[in-house]
Design a protein around this motif. Structure first.
Motif, PDB file in Angstrom:
ATOM      1  N   GLY A  69       2.796  44.914 140.413  1.00 50.55           N
ATOM      2  CA  GLY A  69       3.860  45.523 141.199  1.00 50.55           C
ATOM      3  C   GLY A  69       3.900  47.025 141.050  1.00 50.55           C
ATOM      4  N   VAL A  70       3.789  47.513 139.831  1.00 50.15           N
ATOM      5  CA  VAL A  70       3.839  48.962 139.592  1.00 50.15           C
ATOM      6  C   VAL A  70       2.617  49.650 140.193  1.00 50.15           C
ATOM      7  CG1 VAL A  70       3.788  50.750 137.811  1.00 50.15           C
ATOM      8  CG2 VAL A  70       5.283  48.756 137.535  1.00 50.15           C
TER       9      VAL A  70
ATOM     10  N   ALA B  95       8.773  48.645 143.129  1.00 51.99           N
ATOM     11  CA  ALA B  95       7.886  47.670 142.514  1.00 51.99           C
ATOM     12  C   ALA B  95       8.605  46.342 142.275  1.00 51.99           C
ATOM     13  CB  ALA B  95       7.341  48.222 141.195  1.00 51.99           C
TER      14      ALA B  95
END
Length: 223
Positions: A115-116, A146
């Motif tokens: 996600g990041v 994110a």
């Protein structure tokens, strides 16, 4: 010899009150473990993308160990193995929550990492150009975006963890499967009872899936 079998719906529905008593344990183990696993996942997920090898490698080791071994082995180790090291017994419910926590934490770490890293580099550069520190940029710009992208994957992990609790009957936790085993021991209606157990698990996981779909339709998760 007459081998005709007739499914006993009455026996199936009669088992429901006994099986429903296991739902609170199933939900407590799964969501309690997931709540702890979420923070574990954030911690190791951020370490996983650290530029420092000294921080990155412990996270890699943790993730690979707990993703590469079955959750059943993990709960057996916690319940039967750790007491030998600690010098005292571990409650079965605590062992179940701990197993879900460390297992889901490993998977959530990778969800956090993905996600990041999915956030475009320009977002970071924009935050820094506005005079924000790296921490402020991450907290106020990177993480909110994110996390929104992580929600579908986190929901899927929740469904997996709910189903994983069915394995914990081996340590005597009174969740759905264990309640079914106890009921079958006195009624000998295995087919009927296990069908109802499966339907109850399906109802729980479908409810979570529907909730996630509603969030996606409202644009609260995803891109």
């Amino acid at each position: 010899m007459d081998v005709t079998f007739r499914f006993d719906w009455q026996a199936a529905f009669a088992s429901l009150p006994h099986l429903v008593a296991g739902i609170p344990y199933t939900l407590l183990i799964s969501f309690g473990g997931l709540a702890i696993g979420f923070f574990i996942g954030i911690f190791f997920g951020l370490l996983r993308i650290s530029p420092s090898a000294w921080l990155r490698w412990p996270a890699i080791v943790y993730i690979e160990i707990f993703r590469g071994t079955p959750v059943l082995v993990q709960v057996l180790f916690i319940f039967y193995g750790l007491p030998q090291l600690l010098g005292g017994p571990i409650n079965a419910l605590v062992a179940g929550i701990a197993a879900i926590a460390v297992n889901s934490g490993a998977y959530i770490s990778e969800i956090v990492r993905g996600g990041v890293q999915s956030i475009e580099r320009g977002q970071r550069e924009a935050g820094l150009s506005l005079g924000l520190s790296r921490v402020q940029t991450f907290r106020d710009i990177i993480w909110p975006q994110a996390f929104r992208r992580m929600i579908p994957a986190l929901g899927n992990q929740g469904i997996i963890s709910i189903k994983d609790t069915s394995l914990f009957s081996v340590i005597g936790v009174g969740e759905l499967v264990r309640q079914g085993q106890i009921y079958i021991a006195t009624t000998f209606t295995a087919l009927e009872v296990y069908l109802m157990v499966a339907l109850l698990y399906l109802a729980i996981t479908l409810s979570l899936s529907i909730a996630l779909r509603l969030l996606e339709r409202k644009g609260l998760v995803g891109q």
